[in-house]
Write a protein that holds these residues in place. Structure first.
Motif, mmCIF file in Angstrom:
data_model
loop_
_atom_site.group_PDB
_atom_site.id
_atom_site.type_symbol
_atom_site.label_atom_id
_atom_site.label_comp_id
_atom_site.label_asym_id
_atom_site.label_seq_id
_atom_site.Cartn_x
_atom_site.Cartn_y
_atom_site.Cartn_z
ATOM 1 N N GLN A 31 25.482 11.395 -8.087
ATOM 2 C CA GLN A 31 25.207 11.220 -6.657
ATOM 3 C C GLN A 31 23.712 11.331 -6.371
ATOM 4 N N GLU A 32 23.053 12.305 -7.001
ATOM 5 C CA GLU A 32 21.614 12.460 -6.796
ATOM 6 C C GLU A 32 20.844 11.277 -7.378
ATOM 7 N N MET A 33 21.289 10.777 -8.526
ATOM 8 C CA MET A 33 20.651 9.605 -9.118
ATOM 9 C C MET A 33 20.743 8.406 -8.188
ATOM 10 N N ASN A 34 21.894 8.229 -7.558
ATOM 11 C CA ASN A 34 22.071 7.115 -6.623
ATOM 12 C C ASN A 34 21.129 7.250 -5.424
ATOM 13 N N LYS A 35 20.999 8.461 -4.894
ATOM 14 C CA LYS A 35 20.106 8.680 -3.754
ATOM 15 C C LYS A 35 18.658 8.381 -4.118
ATOM 16 N N ILE A 36 18.233 8.861 -5.277
ATOM 17 C CA ILE A 36 16.843 8.651 -5.696
ATOM 18 C C ILE A 36 16.588 7.176 -5.983
ATOM 19 N N THR A 37 17.574 6.500 -6.585
ATOM 20 C CA THR A 37 17.425 5.077 -6.879
ATOM 21 C C THR A 37 17.244 4.272 -5.594
ATOM 22 N N VAL A 38 18.044 4.585 -4.585
ATOM 23 C CA VAL A 38 17.921 3.893 -3.294
ATOM 24 C C VAL A 38 16.535 4.129 -2.696
ATOM 25 N N ARG A 39 16.032 5.353 -2.800
ATOM 26 C CA ARG A 39 14.715 5.658 -2.223
ATOM 27 C C ARG A 39 13.601 4.942 -2.970
ATOM 28 N N LEU A 40 13.689 4.894 -4.298
ATOM 29 C CA LEU A 40 12.655 4.236 -5.077
ATOM 30 C C LEU A 40 12.661 2.716 -4.879
ATOM 31 N N GLU A 41 13.841 2.149 -4.661
ATOM 32 C CA GLU A 41 13.942 0.696 -4.530
ATOM 33 C C GLU A 41 13.746 0.209 -3.094
ATOM 34 N N PHE A 45 0.830 -1.209 0.000
ATOM 35 C CA PHE A 45 0.000 0.000 0.000
ATOM 36 C C PHE A 45 0.866 1.261 0.000
ATOM 37 N N ALA A 46 1.945 1.255 0.792
ATOM 38 C CA ALA A 46 2.815 2.436 0.866
ATOM 39 C C ALA A 46 3.499 2.702 -0.475
ATOM 40 N N LYS A 47 4.057 1.671 -1.083
ATOM 41 C CA LYS A 47 4.744 1.854 -2.362
ATOM 42 C C LYS A 47 3.746 2.164 -3.483
ATOM 43 N N SER A 48 2.553 1.610 -3.423
ATOM 44 C CA SER A 48 1.538 1.908 -4.438
ATOM 45 C C SER A 48 1.187 3.389 -4.420
ATOM 46 N N TRP A 49 1.043 3.956 -3.229
ATOM 47 C CA TRP A 49 0.727 5.371 -3.096
ATOM 48 C C TRP A 49 1.859 6.233 -3.664
ATOM 49 N N VAL A 50 3.097 5.887 -3.331
ATOM 50 C CA VAL A 50 4.246 6.660 -3.809
ATOM 51 C C VAL A 50 4.372 6.572 -5.331
ATOM 52 N N PHE A 51 4.306 5.362 -5.877
ATOM 53 C CA PHE A 51 4.479 5.201 -7.312
ATOM 54 C C PHE A 51 3.304 5.788 -8.095
ATOM 55 N N TRP A 52 2.113 5.731 -7.521
ATOM 56 C CA TRP A 52 0.961 6.347 -8.189
ATOM 57 C C TRP A 52 1.158 7.845 -8.311
ATOM 58 N N ARG A 53 1.643 8.484 -7.262
ATOM 59 C CA ARG A 53 1.899 9.926 -7.297
ATOM 60 C C ARG A 53 3.021 10.268 -8.275
ATOM 61 N N ILE A 54 4.033 9.407 -8.338
ATOM 62 C CA ILE A 54 5.135 9.656 -9.272
ATOM 63 C C ILE A 54 4.662 9.551 -10.719
ATOM 64 N N ARG A 55 3.924 8.483 -11.029
ATOM 65 C CA ARG A 55 3.480 8.291 -12.405
ATOM 66 C C ARG A 55 2.425 9.319 -12.797
ATOM 67 N N ARG A 56 1.617 9.761 -11.855
ATOM 68 C CA ARG A 56 0.607 10.766 -12.177
ATOM 69 C C ARG A 56 1.253 12.097 -12.562
ATOM 70 N N SER A 57 2.353 12.442 -11.903
ATOM 71 C CA SER A 57 3.015 13.714 -12.164
ATOM 72 C C SER A 57 4.070 13.634 -13.266
ATOM 73 N N ALA A 58 4.403 12.427 -13.726
ATOM 74 C CA ALA A 58 5.475 12.269 -14.715
ATOM 75 C C ALA A 58 5.244 13.047 -16.005
ATOM 76 N N PRO A 59 4.017 13.059 -16.585
ATOM 77 C CA PRO A 59 3.832 13.819 -17.832
ATOM 78 C C PRO A 59 4.049 15.319 -17.678
ATOM 79 N N ASP A 60 3.865 15.841 -16.458
ATOM 80 C CA ASP A 60 3.990 17.283 -16.249
ATOM 81 C C ASP A 60 5.422 17.730 -15.981
ATOM 82 N N VAL A 61 6.345 16.790 -15.849
ATOM 83 C CA VAL A 61 7.731 17.155 -15.559
ATOM 84 C C VAL A 61 8.335 17.965 -16.698
ATOM 85 N N ASN A 62 7.906 17.702 -17.932
ATOM 86 C CA ASN A 62 8.455 18.427 -19.080
ATOM 87 C C ASN A 62 8.099 19.908 -19.062
ATOM 88 N N ARG A 63 7.156 20.287 -18.206
ATOM 89 C CA ARG A 63 6.844 21.710 -18.081
ATOM 90 C C ARG A 63 8.031 22.484 -17.503
#
Length: 220
Positions: free
Chosen positions: A112-122, A35-53
């Motif tokens: 370094q930032e990519m490594n931090k984000i990867t650890v958090r996502l995984e 449930f926790a990861k579903s909430w996080v990934f849902w928010r990430i994927r919902r906002s992904a199309p708007d990142v190009n703004r």
């Protein structure tokens, strides 16, 4: 008369109940993580199309403000801020990094930032994989223990009676089912999260490449 789960529970000994408690605990941990990861990934994927703004901003400050509004899980924002800070910072002049050019500095900071984000996502995925891999074997342990009880009851009786075997065999089947009930959701969730994670990291890698190019040219 059908035997209920409560009757099977009453027949369990210490070993059987320990296995059952372990599987129940693994199930709670698994579903909480799901449930926790579903909430996080849902928010990430919902906002992904708007990142190009981000690239539509008139200035870097405007672009960062826009990104902070759409990047609700703070996946892309830390990378941008770290990159901008690395370009604007003068602290590298007093360190060994002063010999490196801007492109090398940007590569190091973004990596370094990519490594931090990867650890958090995984985070949590290894736990789901472990539960999915071990729960069937823990259930199998309970199954073997139940069959052992059935064989013990038969060997201690002069005549084979179905009621002596039904209880332990039912206990064994319940343990098998419980182990599968714990493992299957964990495995399915792990596969789904792993796919979403790969998509997100691929997008993040492309964003980092574009950001690296933009900031390197801006600095030069």
């Amino acid at each position: 008369m059908p035997v209920s789960i409560s009757q099977y529970w009453a027949q369990l000994d210490e070993m059987g109940r320990a296995v059952a408690f372990l599987l129940i605990a693994m199930s709670f941990v698994s579903w909480f993580t799901i449930f926790a990861k579903s909430w996080v990934f849902w928010r990430i994927r919902r906002s992904a199309p708007d990142v190009n703004r981000f690239w539509d901003g008139a200035t870097m400050e405007d672009a960062i403000m826009t990104l902070e509004l759409v990047d609700v899980e703070r996946v892309f924002v830390p990378m941008v801020k770290a990159g901008v800070s690395a370009v604007n910072s003068e602290r590298r002049v007093t360190t060994m990094m002063h010999k490196a050019d801007t492109a090398d500095i940007m590569t190091r900071v973004l990596r370094q930032e990519m490594n931090k984000i990867t650890v958090r996502l995984e985070s949590g995925l290894t736990l789901l994989a472990s539960i999915g891999a071990t729960a069937p074997f823990i259930g199998l342990l309970g199954t073997v223990w139940g069959i052992y009880h059935a064989l013990t009851a038969v060997s201690g009786s002069a005549a084979i009676q179905i009621d002596l075997v039904a209880g332990p065999v039912g206990e064994a089947l319940v343990m098998t089912g419980l182990g599968l009930m714990v493992a299957i959701p964990a495995v399915l969730a792990y596969n789904a999260f792993n796919r979403i994670n790969r998509i997100t990291l691929a997008e993040l890698d492309g964003f980092a490449y574009d950001l690296h190019t933009h900031l390197s040219k801006s600095a030069s």
